[in-house]
Design an enzyme around this catalytic site. Structure first.
Site, PDB file in Angstrom:
ATOM      1  N   GLY A  60      -3.409  -5.155   1.173  1.00 28.02           N
ATOM      2  CA  GLY A  60      -4.774  -4.460   0.534  1.00 28.02           C
ATOM      3  C   GLY A  60      -4.392  -3.543  -0.214  1.00 28.02           C
ATOM      4  O   GLY A  60      -5.470  -2.824  -1.589  1.00 28.02           O
ATOM      5  N   TYR A  61      -4.002  -2.504   0.756  1.00 29.91           N
ATOM      6  CA  TYR A  61      -4.244  -1.181   1.569  1.00 29.91           C
ATOM      7  C   TYR A  61      -3.503   0.157   0.307  1.00 29.91           C
ATOM      8  O   TYR A  61      -1.725  -0.875  -0.090  1.00 29.91           O
ATOM      9  CB  TYR A  61      -4.190  -0.461   2.426  1.00 29.91           C
ATOM     10  CG  TYR A  61      -4.491  -1.013   4.031  1.00 29.91           C
ATOM     11  CD1 TYR A  61      -6.173  -1.493   3.578  1.00 29.91           C
ATOM     12  CD2 TYR A  61      -4.088  -0.792   4.689  1.00 29.91           C
ATOM     13  CE1 TYR A  61      -6.420  -1.974   4.701  1.00 29.91           C
ATOM     14  CE2 TYR A  61      -5.022  -1.072   5.922  1.00 29.91           C
ATOM     15  CZ  TYR A  61      -6.419  -1.249   5.709  1.00 29.91           C
ATOM     16  OH  TYR A  61      -7.006  -1.979   7.248  1.00 29.91           O
ATOM     17  N   GLN A  62      -4.037   0.154  -0.880  1.00 27.29           N
ATOM     18  CA  GLN A  62      -3.370   1.210  -2.269  1.00 27.29           C
ATOM     19  C   GLN A  62      -2.205   0.077  -3.314  1.00 27.29           C
ATOM     20  O   GLN A  62      -1.260   0.336  -2.642  1.00 27.29           O
ATOM     21  CB  GLN A  62      -2.958   2.100  -1.484  1.00 27.29           C
ATOM     22  CG  GLN A  62      -4.113   3.273  -1.738  1.00 27.29           C
ATOM     23  CD  GLN A  62      -4.103   2.976  -0.412  1.00 27.29           C
ATOM     24  OE1 GLN A  62      -5.256   2.088  -0.602  1.00 27.29           O
ATOM     25  NE2 GLN A  62      -4.306   3.096   0.989  1.00 27.29           N
TER      26      GLN A  62
END
Length: 348
Positions: A60-62
């Protein structure tokens, strides 16, 4: 650098885990302060040079670009067997639920996406990012066990949960012969110590590794009063977590600054040295080389019992904030107001 075993696993990890939420294309996430690939690689390389072998990221990071940056850097700078890679998967979205995607299918899809992003054949530690109240626990544990049996993940961990949930999950896993959670990644630092109520006790009794995030409170425990940074100014999620208790937290932050000056070290070293006496490996985010350098120095720095007590004494219990406060059965039902789980979790 010093190393230790991660709970009941065979993984040998550095006492500092590099958090990679600060890496990734800022145009593909909710954070304007994340690093591009060139600068991310610089931080990762410096961490490796300092002996860091434990890296934590998330799909889900970037929009997965954090995983991509990390995977390419490790391929160029390290041997696969010398590093421990952790990544996290999100709960099912409302769209997946409506489409009939099961918890098992969701986990399979998530890990395949992460493996592609990272360019790896397996993940060392696969982490359940936040409790999914709309998916049966059996489906989650069965799905995780399947990817462990398939060799796609060596071990599993959990993040953002209550102690009863972790105990319940591992009890089910033991009953069914599934893989058990060997680590927990919660919100824990010198100015937010609510994990000490129950989670720390459970982990000590069951030898579950604690690898907390927000170990420097979004930079609040690493900078003297008046000092600022782009993240401190623009990280709305960290402000949400800490602004309401800023006055009471300031007393502790001032004491950390006082001890740092007295001992001739950085506030990072003081704050992390305290946390390192409580947990296996704190997750430390870094967006500049000196961030990871300070974290590495903390491993060799020791507070006296009197200094530790001086830091702890002003603490006042805090309310739950952030992902833990939001991610409850009632909040899950209102998720359509805030966006899907994948949108919300990018704040962590």
């Amino acid at each position: 650098m010093k190393y230790t075993k991660l709970g009941e696993s065979d993984l040998t990890v550095s006492r500092i885990c590099m958090g990679c939420m600060g890496f990734g294309d800022p145009h593909k996430g909710q954070h304007s302060w994340t690093l591009d690939e060139e600068h991310s690689r610089e931080i990762i390389l410096r961490g490796l040079e300092l002996g860091v072998n434990f890296f934590d990221t998330a799909v889900g990071y970037q929009s997965g670009t954090s995983e991509q940056y990390l995977g390419r850097a490790l391929k160029d700078f390290a041997k696969r067997e010398d590093v421990v890679v952790a990544t996290k998967f999100l709960p099912r979205t409302q769209e997946e639920i409506a489409a009939g995607i099961t918890g098992q299918q969701h986990i399979q899809n998530m890990i395949d996406t992460s493996l592609r992003n990272l360019g790896l054949d397996y993940i060392d530690l696969y982490i359940y990012h936040m409790w999914d109240y709309e998916t049966p626990l059996y489906d989650i544990m069965d799905g995780l066990n399947r990817i462990v049996q398939a060799g796609k993940a060596r071990y599993i961990g959990i993040s953002n949960c209550f102690a009863y949930q972790l105990a319940k999950a591992n009890a089910l896993a033991e009953k069914e012969g599934f893989a058990k959670f060997v680590s927990v990644q919660g919100h824990y630092n010198l100015i937010f110590r609510e994990e000490e109520r129950e989670m720390a006790k459970l982990c000590a009794e069951d030898n579950i590794a604690m690898t907390p995030y927000s170990s420097l409170a979004g930079g609040r425990l690493s900078r003297h009063p008046g000092e600022t940074s782009k993240r401190l100014q623009e990280d709305s999620y960290a402000k949400f977590k800490y602004d309401a208790t800023a006055r009471q937290d300031r007393v502790i932050i001032d004491r950390a600054a006082e001890l740092a000056e007295k001992r001739g070290v950085s506030m990072t070293e003081v704050s992390l040295a305290w946390l390192l006496t409580k947990v296996t490996a704190p997750v430390v985010g870094a967006t500049k080389p000196h961030h990871i350098e300070g974290a590495a120095r903390a491993v060799a720095f020791t507070l006296t019992p009197e200094e530790a007590a001086y830091l702890e004494e002003p603490y006042i219990p805090h309310k739950l904030v952030g992902v833990m406060a939001e991610n409850t059965p009632a909040a899950a039902k209102e998720q359509h107001v805030w966006g899907t789980g994948s949108q919300k979790i990018q704040g962590r």
